[in-house]
Each structure stands twice: as structure tokens, then as C-alpha cells.
Design an enzyme around this catalytic site. Structure first.
Site, PDB file in Angstrom:
ATOM      1  N   ARG A 287      13.080  -4.979  11.265  1.00  0.00           N
ATOM      2  CA  ARG A 287      11.804  -5.682  11.418  1.00  0.00           C
ATOM      3  C   ARG A 287      11.779  -7.048  10.742  1.00  0.00           C
ATOM      4  O   ARG A 287      11.161  -7.980  11.248  1.00  0.00           O
ATOM      5  CB  ARG A 287      10.668  -4.813  10.872  1.00  0.00           C
ATOM      6  CG  ARG A 287      10.238  -3.747  11.843  1.00  0.00           C
ATOM      7  CD  ARG A 287       9.026  -3.009  11.357  1.00  0.00           C
ATOM      8  NE  ARG A 287       8.529  -2.108  12.392  1.00  0.00           N
ATOM      9  CZ  ARG A 287       7.486  -1.329  12.257  1.00  0.00           C
ATOM     10  NH1 ARG A 287       6.799  -1.322  11.126  1.00  0.00           N
ATOM     11  NH2 ARG A 287       7.094  -0.540  13.226  1.00  0.00           N
TER      12      ARG A 287
ATOM     13  N   SER B 298      -4.006   4.669   8.689  1.00  0.00           N
ATOM     14  CA  SER B 298      -3.285   5.744   9.384  1.00  0.00           C
ATOM     15  C   SER B 298      -3.734   5.887  10.833  1.00  0.00           C
ATOM     16  O   SER B 298      -2.921   6.100  11.732  1.00  0.00           O
ATOM     17  CB  SER B 298      -3.495   7.072   8.661  1.00  0.00           C
ATOM     18  OG  SER B 298      -3.005   7.035   7.347  1.00  0.00           O
TER      19      SER B 298
ATOM     20  N   ARG C 123      11.094  -1.475   5.369  1.00  0.00           N
ATOM     21  CA  ARG C 123      10.801  -0.118   5.842  1.00  0.00           C
ATOM     22  C   ARG C 123      11.364   0.134   7.232  1.00  0.00           C
ATOM     23  O   ARG C 123      11.199  -0.673   8.139  1.00  0.00           O
ATOM     24  CB  ARG C 123       9.280   0.106   5.875  1.00  0.00           C
ATOM     25  CG  ARG C 123       8.868   1.460   6.455  1.00  0.00           C
ATOM     26  CD  ARG C 123       7.364   1.638   6.388  1.00  0.00           C
ATOM     27  NE  ARG C 123       6.648   0.720   7.261  1.00  0.00           N
ATOM     28  CZ  ARG C 123       6.291   1.002   8.512  1.00  0.00           C
ATOM     29  NH1 ARG C 123       6.604   2.162   9.045  1.00  0.00           N
ATOM     30  NH2 ARG C 123       5.614   0.117   9.229  1.00  0.00           N
TER      31      ARG C 123
ATOM     32  N   HIS D 261       1.654  -6.012   7.561  1.00  0.00           N
ATOM     33  CA  HIS D 261       1.514  -4.704   8.198  1.00  0.00           C
ATOM     34  C   HIS D 261       1.657  -3.540   7.232  1.00  0.00           C
ATOM     35  O   HIS D 261       0.955  -2.541   7.364  1.00  0.00           O
ATOM     36  CB  HIS D 261       2.559  -4.593   9.311  1.00  0.00           C
ATOM     37  CG  HIS D 261       2.531  -3.301  10.057  1.00  0.00           C
ATOM     38  ND1 HIS D 261       1.425  -2.869  10.758  1.00  0.00           N
ATOM     39  CD2 HIS D 261       3.483  -2.346  10.227  1.00  0.00           C
ATOM     40  CE1 HIS D 261       1.688  -1.705  11.325  1.00  0.00           C
ATOM     41  NE2 HIS D 261       2.923  -1.350  11.018  1.00  0.00           N
TER      42      HIS D 261
ATOM     43  N   GLU E 296      13.074   3.522  17.889  1.00  0.00           N
ATOM     44  CA  GLU E 296      12.552   2.244  17.417  1.00  0.00           C
ATOM     45  C   GLU E 296      13.625   1.509  16.618  1.00  0.00           C
ATOM     46  O   GLU E 296      14.728   2.022  16.402  1.00  0.00           O
ATOM     47  CB  GLU E 296      11.285   2.466  16.591  1.00  0.00           C
ATOM     48  CG  GLU E 296      10.147   3.059  17.416  1.00  0.00           C
ATOM     49  CD  GLU E 296       8.838   3.163  16.669  1.00  0.00           C
ATOM     50  OE1 GLU E 296       8.796   2.821  15.471  1.00  0.00           O
ATOM     51  OE2 GLU E 296       7.851   3.588  17.280  1.00  0.00           O
TER      52      GLU E 296
ATOM     53  N   ALA F 286      -2.048  10.685   4.281  1.00  0.00           N
ATOM     54  CA  ALA F 286      -1.528  11.261   3.038  1.00  0.00           C
ATOM     55  C   ALA F 286      -2.606  12.036   2.291  1.00  0.00           C
ATOM     56  O   ALA F 286      -2.379  13.169   1.844  1.00  0.00           O
ATOM     57  CB  ALA F 286      -0.955  10.153   2.157  1.00  0.00           C
TER      58      ALA F 286
ATOM     59  N   ALA G 153      -8.569   8.871   2.185  1.00  0.00           N
ATOM     60  CA  ALA G 153      -8.590   9.875   3.237  1.00  0.00           C
ATOM     61  C   ALA G 153      -7.857   9.407   4.482  1.00  0.00           C
ATOM     62  O   ALA G 153      -8.329   9.578   5.610  1.00  0.00           O
ATOM     63  CB  ALA G 153     -10.040  10.253   3.576  1.00  0.00           C
ATOM     64  N   GLY G 154      -6.687   8.794   4.261  1.00  0.00           N
ATOM     65  CA  GLY G 154      -5.774   8.579   5.378  1.00  0.00           C
ATOM     66  C   GLY G 154      -4.930   9.828   5.567  1.00  0.00           C
ATOM     67  O   GLY G 154      -5.257  10.913   5.066  1.00  0.00           O
TER      68      GLY G 154
ATOM     69  N   HIS H   7       4.844  -7.060  10.535  1.00  0.00           N
ATOM     70  CA  HIS H   7       5.186  -6.524  11.855  1.00  0.00           C
ATOM     71  C   HIS H   7       5.438  -7.689  12.796  1.00  0.00           C
ATOM     72  O   HIS H   7       4.635  -8.618  12.869  1.00  0.00           O
ATOM     73  CB  HIS H   7       4.058  -5.635  12.381  1.00  0.00           C
ATOM     74  CG  HIS H   7       4.493  -4.753  13.510  1.00  0.00           C
ATOM     75  ND1 HIS H   7       4.764  -5.243  14.767  1.00  0.00           N
ATOM     76  CD2 HIS H   7       4.716  -3.418  13.571  1.00  0.00           C
ATOM     77  CE1 HIS H   7       5.135  -4.242  15.548  1.00  0.00           C
ATOM     78  NE2 HIS H   7       5.110  -3.126  14.845  1.00  0.00           N
TER      79      HIS H   7
ATOM     80  N   TRP I 281      -4.650   3.744  12.825  1.00  0.00           N
ATOM     81  CA  TRP I 281      -4.237   2.621  13.669  1.00  0.00           C
ATOM     82  C   TRP I 281      -2.746   2.658  13.987  1.00  0.00           C
ATOM     83  O   TRP I 281      -2.266   1.860  14.791  1.00  0.00           O
ATOM     84  CB  TRP I 281      -4.564   1.297  12.983  1.00  0.00           C
ATOM     85  CG  TRP I 281      -6.026   1.092  12.722  1.00  0.00           C
ATOM     86  CD1 TRP I 281      -7.044   1.996  12.901  1.00  0.00           C
ATOM     87  CD2 TRP I 281      -6.644  -0.089  12.220  1.00  0.00           C
ATOM     88  NE1 TRP I 281      -8.249   1.447  12.537  1.00  0.00           N
ATOM     89  CE2 TRP I 281      -8.036   0.165  12.105  1.00  0.00           C
ATOM     90  CE3 TRP I 281      -6.177  -1.339  11.838  1.00  0.00           C
ATOM     91  CZ2 TRP I 281      -8.946  -0.790  11.645  1.00  0.00           C
ATOM     92  CZ3 TRP I 281      -7.078  -2.286  11.379  1.00  0.00           C
ATOM     93  CH2 TRP I 281      -8.446  -2.015  11.287  1.00  0.00           C
TER      94      TRP I 281
END
Length: 512
Positions: A273, A40, A367, A332, A110, A13, A10-11, A227, A42
Site C-alpha cells: 500500500r 469498523s 499494514r 486510513h 489483496e 474489537a 464499540a467497533g 489508502h 466502513w
């Protein structure tokens, strides 16, 4: 009567898929109480989407492909880039409070993005705000049955080798079979396998282990994104210092105040990253220190512009308005996962995977920032679109077993040891010797504790890292620092992990 679609997780998505599946019936297993335990909430940066007048889906897809170090599937990148803007608009219409500048979207830039395209909420509050919006909508959706705190423990095989649902444990400790024509995994990533992580500790790659037991293929498990700028203050999980800080001008400095990224990459703090994470890691390893200096770029506006980061800093006794923030790279995001097509379809009939637990080839080896929430939304919308048009499957538990076997849980002390070993040997920089030591530890722990989900997931990650004798994106081998000319995906089954031969990498053409 038609069985409902079962969504596990239940994030963003899982919740978005549940809403988009209307009017089809949905059973939603939340694992933790709804709103807790999902990474999600966070997420700080926001949702990447081509919303600006000078941006296009083609540019978004190009940036995604360039960041992914040769392993991004072009079709997956185009599907994300072409679908993200509409999902952001739909979320805004539902009530998500994205920042606006008059009629225009307020967008940040970003790392590795060529345009300002990150839709955000109060600087660093996108994930939490979106989750609040989705939870409120799901709670009043008549077609969704929420089983709050029900944790899936195993998938149920059907008589033809597909998936017939899941065995779940209720908050009172009872186990139940939940049969479903279609089961959607939306269980998040594997950051909880590492001692240093920005994700919920419960995210331990369960989707990989559960799907693999049914015979599903796992793709690119070795690619963990670290991260670069988590708050380095000994907290577990480590609070994230969003990349939007660097997008707004914050710089990385050593203990003497020297800005070290300018000599490493032309984009300095906004380099990809993996580049920034290795630089920060090496600064700390060499004893030079690494800190995020926000004093000039953010200064007194910090509490208003980035309230979540400011609160975390103050909890650690740091005032980022007047002093640099010590940072370190931490696990991350998992770029690998259960192999699927761009609609979330796995190799197992009736089993789908979306969001971070899936691997469509979208992220490749690295990513692009803020593509994670976008992926959760777009993949949820795509799977819902397909499932509303999918004829009913007739499923039944496999006759041979009647139900699935729940794997053993890993004792807390053993999990702590595993997390420490994963961070030490499968972190930002890896070696063959360290990975071999890690693999031996995992096998010994399996012998002692059984095939717990966490151990199976760690096994996949380690096996992929051993097999990949090159450095690419988030996977860096100091003993193999070169990048091979031809990009290849790793594809593994559970059977591959039990063979004595090293798993092979599957060939793929370099991304266009």
C-alpha cells in the site's frame, strides 16, 4: 462484589471482546450511538485468514512480516495468523454472512498477499455486515451493560499507579466515574486528525492521549497508512474504493489512459500500500491525475459486486461502469498506538488496548491489507481469554486527586486548522522543515487551547515523524529517502514530548 470489565469503544474489537468475556460482567461505553462512529463498519475488503486449502498460518504470517518493512514483531504476526481463521468461523456461526462457494469460502486476494485469503461479504460490505451481527448479539447478551452514547473523557489513576476505570460523559452531558478492575481501550485510530481521511472524523487518537496521561508508552505513532484509492471528489470523509477492486483486476491510469503502476513495481496495482499510495500521490501532485479503471474488470456487475463503492461513486456523479474513478491517497489506518503485548497488556496495571488503538508490532511500518479486522477479532479474543483467567484487582481512585481531570476540547475551527496542517506536513510524503512547522503550530495551539486529546495525539505522531530520519513503509521523508539498515521502533512517553531533546528510537532486531 467483583467490578466489571470496562470496555471503551464499540467497533469490532470492543464488541467481540465484550461477547467473548462472557460470563464476566462488562460495561461497554459506545462513545457514539451504538453502530455509529466506528471505522469498523466502513471496512470494505474483509477479514484476512488462512481459510483456503492452499494457505497456511505460516504463509499469512510471512506475508504480514514482508509487508511491514522490517518492523513487524514475528510473535504478533504468528498470533494473528494462527488465530484469525477460528475467529472468522466463530463469526460465521454467529450469523455473519460471509460469501461461500458451496462448502468453500469465497476469498479475494489483496495487495502483498501470496494467496486468496480475504473473507468478504457482498464484495465490499464486510465491515458493515460484521458490525450488524455483533451489535445484535451484544444487545441480547445478559452479561453486557451497554451505555449507549457514553464517551470516555479520561482514565482514572489508582493509588498504585495503575488504572481504576474512566470518567465518562453521558448523552445528557453529565460526567460519571466508572470504576473497573480492568479497563480495555478499543477506541480506534487517528485518521480524524487529517483533512483527507477515510475514517470517522471523531477518531482523533484519544486512546494515545488518555493512556499516556497515566504513563503508558506509545509506540510507532508516525506510521499512518494512507489508502491509495479513496474517491477523490471533495467529500469528507472520503469514500473508500476497496483494494478488492484491484484484486479483481481494476487498474490505475493517468489522464491519458496510461497504466502507470507497471513501471513502478513488479506487482503493479497489487504492490504494498505505501508504494501504491506514493505513486498515486505523485501522479496527482504532478498534474497527471490518477484514476481507478474498473470498466473492463468489473463493468456492468459493479452495482452487484461492490454496492458500497458504487453508491459512493453515484453520489459524486460518477458511473464506474463507464468511466474511471478519480482517486487520491488518504489517511486510513494508524499502525502505531498504545504499546501492548500480544494479549493487549499495556505498561499500566489494569489497562489494556486492542484493535487499531494498540501497537503490538503486528503491522510494523506498513499494514498488510485486511489485517485490520482480523487484528480486531484476534486481539479481542486474546484479551478476553486472559481477563477471564485474571484474579481480581483491588482498585481505588488515586488518593491525591480523587478523579481524573477532563482535558479541554479543541474548538472546531482549531481542529480544522490542525487537520489541514497534518495532511499538508505529515501526509504521504514528509520533510523535516514541514514537520518542524507542524510541531510549532501544535505547540502554539496547546498554549492557546490547552492539552486537548487531539493535540496530544498529533504531538506524538509529529514527534515520531521528526525522530525517524529515514523512509520506511508508511513514513516517507523526502529529505531522508533511504531506509536504515537496522529497523528501530519509536517508543515515547508523555514526558518525552515535553523535553527539548529529540526523542530516541528504541532498537529492535530486524524481523525474522
Amino acid at each position: 462484589m467483583t467490578r466489571p470489565v470496562l470496555i471503551i469503544g464499540a467497533g469490532i474489537a470492543g464488541l467481540w471482546a465484550a461477547l467473548k468475556l462472557a460470563p464476566r460482567r462488562v460495561i461497554l461505553l459506545t462513545g457514539s450511538p451504538l453502530g455509529e462512529g466506528a471505522a469498523s463498519g466502513w471496512a470494505q475488503g474483509g477479514v484476512s485468514a488462512a481459510l483456503a486449502g492452499d494457505d497456511t498460518p505460516a504463509l499469512h504470517a510471512r506475508d504480514t512480516i514482508e509487508a511491514g518493512a522490517g518492523l513487524v514483531d514475528a510473535e504478533a504476526a504468528e498470533a494473528l495468523a494462527s488465530g484469525a481463521a477460528q475467529e472468522v468461523r466463530d463469526l460465521a456461526a454467529l450469523g455473519a454472512p460471509f460469501e461461500r462457494e458451496g462448502e468453500a469460502w469465497s476469498l479475494s486476494r489483496e495487495a502483498a498477499h501470496s494467496r486468496h485469503r480475504v473473507a468478504r461479504v457482498t464484495g465490499d460490505g464486510a465491515g458493515a455486515a460484521i458490525m450488524q451481527t455483533l451489535i445484535a448479539a451484544v444487545r441480547v447478551a445478559d452479561h453486557v451493560e451497554i451505555r449507549d452514547g457514553w464517551a470516555a473523557k479520561a482514565l482514572i489513576p489508582d493509588a498504585e499507579g495503575g488504572c481504576a476505570g474512566a470518567v465518562a460523559r453521558s448523552p445528557t452531558g453529565e460526567t460519571h466515574q466508572i470504576l473497573a478492575d480492568e479497563t480495555v481501550l478499543a477506541m480506534g485510530g487517528a485518521g480524524g486528525l487529517f483533512a483527507l481521511t477515510t475514517t470517522p472524523a471523531g477518531a482523533q487518537g484519544q486512546a494515545m492521549a488518555m493512556a499516556a496521561r497515566l504513563g503508558a508508552v506509545v509506540q510507532d505513532p508516525e506510521f499512518i497508512q494512507f489508502h491509495p484509492t479513496a474517491l477523490n471528489a471533495g467529500l469528507d470523509p472520503a469514500p473508500l474504493c476497496t483494494e478488492a477492486l484491484r484484486g479483481d483486476g481494476a487498474t490505475l491510469i493517468d489522464r491519458s489512459g496510461h497504466r502507470f503502476m507497471k513501471a513502478i513495481h513488479k506487482d503493479a496495482e497489487l504492490a504494498p500500500r505505501d508504494v501504491v499510495a506514493r505513486a498515486v500521490h505523485r501522479q496527482n501532485a504532478a498534474g497527471k491525475g490518477a484514476s481507478l479503471d474498473c470498466r473492463a474488470a468489473i463493468g456492468e456487475a459493479f452495482p452487484r459486486r461492490f454496492p458500497a463503492v458504487f453508491a459512493a461513486c453515484r453520489q459524486a456523479g460518477i458511473d464506474p461502469r463507464i468511466e474511471p474513478i478519480p482517486v487520491a491517497p488518504t489517511a486510513h489506518y494508524h499502525m502505531g498506538g498504545v504499546a501492548t503485548d500480544i494479549d493487549g497488556r499495556t505498561s499500566i496495571a489494569g489497562l489494556w488496548a486492542i484493535g487499531e488503538c494498540a501497537s503490538t508490532g503486528l503491522h510494523g511500518a506498513n499494514r498488510l491489507a485486511s489485517n485490520s479486522l482480523a487484528e480486531g477479532l484476534v486481539s479481542a479474543a486474546r484479551v478476553a481469554r486472559v481477563l477471564t483467567d485474571t484474579p481480581d484487582r483491588s482498585t481505588a481512585p488515586a488518593r491525591a486527586s480523587g478523579t481524573a481531570q477532563i482535558p479541554p476540547a479543541l474548538p472546531p475551527l482549531a481542529l480544522t486548522r490542525l487537520r489541514q496542517a497534518m495532511s499538508r506536513h505529515c501526509g504521504v510524503e514528509r520533510t523535516g522543515a514541514g514537520l518542524a512547522e507542524l510541531s510549532a503550530l501544535i505547540e502554539a495551539m496547546i498554549e492557546r487551547h490547552g492539552e486537548a486529546d487531539a493535540l496530544i495525539a498529533a504531538r506524538f505522531i509529529t514527534a515520531g515523524a521528526i525522530a525517524r530520519t529515514e523512509s520506511r513503509g508508511g513514513h516517507f521523508r523526502t529529505d531522508f529517502p533511504q531506509t536504515n539498515a537496522v529497523a528501530r521502533h519509536t517508543r515515547l512517553s508523555l514526558a518525552d514530548l515535553t523535553r527539548s531533546t529529540r526523542p530516541a528510537l528504541a532498537h529492535t532486531a530486524p524481523a525474522e
